[in-house]
Motif scaffolding. Sequence first.
Motif, mmCIF file in Angstrom:
data_model
loop_
_atom_site.group_PDB
_atom_site.id
_atom_site.type_symbol
_atom_site.label_atom_id
_atom_site.label_comp_id
_atom_site.label_asym_id
_atom_site.label_seq_id
_atom_site.Cartn_x
_atom_site.Cartn_y
_atom_site.Cartn_z
ATOM 1 N N LYS A 186 31.104 37.779 90.367
ATOM 2 C CA LYS A 186 32.398 37.323 89.858
ATOM 3 C C LYS A 186 33.551 38.209 90.316
ATOM 4 O O LYS A 186 34.671 37.735 90.491
ATOM 5 N N ILE B 10 42.321 49.095 82.279
ATOM 6 C CA ILE B 10 43.552 49.005 81.491
ATOM 7 C C ILE B 10 43.415 49.785 80.180
ATOM 8 O O ILE B 10 44.356 50.465 79.743
ATOM 9 N N ALA B 11 42.222 49.731 79.587
ATOM 10 C CA ALA B 11 42.018 50.395 78.288
ATOM 11 C C ALA B 11 42.318 51.896 78.388
ATOM 12 O O ALA B 11 42.850 52.493 77.451
ATOM 13 N N PHE C 6 44.527 53.305 80.203
ATOM 14 C CA PHE C 6 45.950 53.596 80.467
ATOM 15 C C PHE C 6 46.780 53.676 79.183
ATOM 16 O O PHE C 6 47.855 54.269 79.178
ATOM 17 N N LEU D 139 41.779 42.626 92.168
ATOM 18 C CA LEU D 139 43.090 42.644 91.520
ATOM 19 C C LEU D 139 43.529 44.083 91.297
ATOM 20 O O LEU D 139 42.691 44.967 91.055
ATOM 21 N N ASP E 69 30.118 44.247 83.344
ATOM 22 C CA ASP E 69 30.624 43.733 82.059
ATOM 23 C C ASP E 69 32.132 43.948 81.929
ATOM 24 O O ASP E 69 32.784 43.297 81.112
ATOM 25 N N LEU F 132 53.744 47.257 84.353
ATOM 26 C CA LEU F 132 53.336 48.360 85.232
ATOM 27 C C LEU F 132 53.537 47.932 86.677
ATOM 28 O O LEU F 132 53.794 46.753 86.949
ATOM 29 N N ALA G 108 35.989 47.183 86.679
ATOM 30 C CA ALA G 108 37.278 47.887 86.573
ATOM 31 C C ALA G 108 37.065 49.375 86.841
ATOM 32 O O ALA G 108 36.050 49.960 86.460
ATOM 33 N N LEU H 271 34.058 43.680 84.730
ATOM 34 C CA LEU H 271 34.462 43.147 86.045
ATOM 35 C C LEU H 271 34.700 44.270 87.061
ATOM 36 O O LEU H 271 35.579 44.186 87.912
ATOM 37 N N ALA I 231 38.315 44.352 89.229
ATOM 38 C CA ALA I 231 39.429 43.642 88.563
ATOM 39 C C ALA I 231 40.575 44.585 88.205
ATOM 40 O O ALA I 231 41.370 44.275 87.326
#
Length: 259
Positions: free
Chosen positions: A60, A68-69, A71, A109, A23, A139, A27, A25, A64
Motif C-alpha cells: 500500500k 506526524i505523531a 512532530f 508522500l 501499520d 507545515l 512513516a 504506512l 507515507a
Amino acid sequence: MNYENLLTSIDNGILTITINRPDKLNALNKKTVEEMGVAMKDAKANAEVKAIIITGAGQKSFVAGADIAEFIGRSVEQGKIIAQAGQNIFKEIENCPKPVIAAVNGFALGGGCELSMACHLRVASDNAKFGQPEVNLGLIAGYGGTQRLIQYIGKTKAMELHMTGDMLNAEQALNLGLVNYVVPQDQLIPKCLELLAKIRSKSPRAIMGVINSVNAYFETGVDGFNTEIEEFANCFATEDFKEGTSAFIEKRKANFTGK
Ligand code: COA
C-alpha cells in the motif's frame, strides 16, 4: 545488522532496504531516519554491496511521510534539528557512489516523496501516489522536498503540488518526469533488478563519476562543468577505462572491476 524498523538483505551484490512499519504506512519516525543513516553508511563501506534498492513493506505504501505523531509539540529549535537530520541522511543517499533505486510501491508522500527523490532512479508500481501534503498540516516539506521536486518536474508543477498538497498518480508522475518507469506491482522489484543489471554491466568507477557530476549541477557553490572535467579526467587513470577501451578495440565484452 538488525534494525527495529528496517529489513535488509543482500542478494547478488544488491542490498534491499525495506522500511518496515506497515501499520503506519511506513512513516519515517526518528528511529527509522537514524536507521536509514546507519544502513547507508554500512552500504557504502561494505564491498559486497554494489547497488541499493529502497522500498516499503506491504503493497500500500512506500513511505507515507514523516511520522506526524512525533512532530506534535515540537519547538522551532527541535524543528531545525529534525529537518537537518533528515536532509543529512537524504544527501547521503543522493551522494552514494553506488546506484540507489527507489522501488515506490504505493504512497510516497511528504518525507516518502522526498526519500524517493533522493534516490538516483525511481521505479513506481501502478498504484503509487506522490505528493507533498505538508500544507494540510500547517507545515512545509523539510527533508529537501522544496529543492528537489523543482529539479524533477520544474517550478510550475512543484509550486502547485507544494501549495495544494495534491497527489500525482503513477502515470502523472511518469509524464512529469518524476519517475523513470511505472510497472504493475508484481513487476516492481524485477524492473529495478533489470535496470541495475544494465548499470552494473558498466564501469562502477564511471557510474560514480556520473553521480558526482550530475549532482554537482544542483549544488550551490560548485561548478558542475568543473566537476565533470575532474571526473572525466580521473577516468583516464582507472583500470576500468583501460578495460573498456581494450574491450572495444578487441571486439569483446568489457569486464569492469571498479578499479
Ligand atoms: N505519520 C504517522 N502515521 C501515519 C502517517 C504519517 N505520515 N501516515 C499514515 N499513518 C498511520 C495512520 O495514522 C494510521 O494509523 P492508525 O491505524 O494507528 O490510526 C495508519 O497509518 C493507516 O493510515 P490511514 O490514514 O488509516 O490510511 P488511509 O488509507 O485511510 O490513508 C493516507 C492513507 C496516506 C492518505 C493517509 O494516511 C495520510 O494522509 N497520511 C499522512 C500523509 C502526510 O501528510 N504525510 C506528510 C507528513 S509530514
